[in-house]
Design an enzyme around this catalytic site. Structure first.
Site, mmCIF file in Angstrom:
data_model
loop_
_atom_site.group_PDB
_atom_site.id
_atom_site.type_symbol
_atom_site.label_atom_id
_atom_site.label_comp_id
_atom_site.label_asym_id
_atom_site.label_seq_id
_atom_site.Cartn_x
_atom_site.Cartn_y
_atom_site.Cartn_z
ATOM 1 C CE1 TYR A 1 -3.364 -2.935 0.679
ATOM 2 C CE2 TYR A 1 -2.442 -3.124 2.502
ATOM 3 C CZ TYR A 1 -3.354 -3.294 1.822
ATOM 4 O OH TYR A 1 -4.587 -4.144 1.581
ATOM 5 C CG HIS B 1 -6.712 4.754 1.584
ATOM 6 N ND1 HIS B 1 -7.884 6.059 1.841
ATOM 7 C CD2 HIS B 1 -8.046 3.609 1.860
ATOM 8 C CE1 HIS B 1 -8.402 5.666 2.209
ATOM 9 N NE2 HIS B 1 -9.008 4.477 2.657
ATOM 10 C CE1 TYR C 1 -3.631 -3.757 6.225
ATOM 11 C CE2 TYR C 1 -3.636 -4.639 8.786
ATOM 12 C CZ TYR C 1 -2.795 -4.676 7.859
ATOM 13 O OH TYR C 1 -1.730 -5.542 6.257
ATOM 14 C CG ASN D 1 -11.208 -1.026 9.297
ATOM 15 O OD1 ASN D 1 -9.709 -1.101 9.217
ATOM 16 N ND2 ASN D 1 -11.986 -2.425 8.635
ATOM 17 C CG ASP E 1 -7.239 8.987 1.451
ATOM 18 O OD1 ASP E 1 -7.209 9.088 2.899
ATOM 19 O OD2 ASP E 1 -8.177 8.562 0.786
ATOM 20 C CG ASN F 1 -14.588 2.391 5.661
ATOM 21 O OD1 ASN F 1 -15.200 3.267 6.450
ATOM 22 N ND2 ASN F 1 -13.534 1.965 5.370
#
Length: 191
Positions: free
Chosen positions: A14, A19, A62, A64, A87, A108
């Protein structure tokens, strides 16, 4: 003490995703604070660095579950203010906005922080644009920036980094007046 949080996802896959622009700003801030002390405490659920008058946090939960990390660090250090860099799909790529509070807008990471901390923190909103079709949102935010966006990104990250440092000394309205970016970059990149 100010807690500066950059939102993103921890795995290498990622790293360059849209994100993860919050993580990218934290990395840029760390370049200016090479002597920042890394604080290793599993309860913080993230990478935490302490420099004079600031804490820099990249949650490892992560997106969320970001609020778990922010809450753990806040409970321990009791910062006077919290700045969250994230973002924003609702802003075109290259734009920059600032605000305190408000809704999570479907983000999230913000939803999680709001659930754990409430919503009264400073938000540094970095526009990443949005896909043409709403059904493509997850794929879009978890994809890398386009070639045009990658070319513009270093200057954008530098500007965001300067705005965050200005927030440590200046009123939010003043920072917004001097650092908000309204011009869309890479408009041809519609997905």
């Amino acid at each position: 003490m100010t807690l500066i949080v950059g939102l993103g996802n921890p795995d290498f896959q990622y790293k360059n995703n849209r994100h993860n622009v919050g993580f990218m700003v934290i990395d840029a801030l760390l370049d200016d604070h090479p002597l920042a002390e890394k604080i290793s405490k599993t309860a913080f659920k993230g990478e935490l660095f302490k420099a004079p008058s600031i804490l820099l946090l990249k949650p490892n939960t992560y997106m969320n579950l970001s609020g778990e990390s922010v809450r753990a660090v806040s409970d321990y250090f009791k910062p006077e203010q919290i700045i969250v860099i994230h973002d924003d799909l609702d802003l075109p790529f290259g734009t920059l906005r600032f605000k305190i509070g408000g809704g999570h807008g479907g983000h999230n990471g913000l939803r999680s922080i709001d659930a754990h901390m409430g919503s009264e923190y400073i938000r540094v909103r970095i526009g990443i644009g949005k896909p043409t079709h709403k059904s493509d949102v997850a794929k879009y935010v978890l994809s890398d920036f386009s070639a045009c966006q990658r070319e513009a990104l270093p200057a954008l990250l530098l500007h965001v980094k300067r705005s965050v440092m200005a927030l440590l000394k200046e009123d939010l309205k003043e920072v917004a007046l001097h650092y908000a970016l309204k011009q869309t970059l890479c408009d041809k990149d519609k997905v």
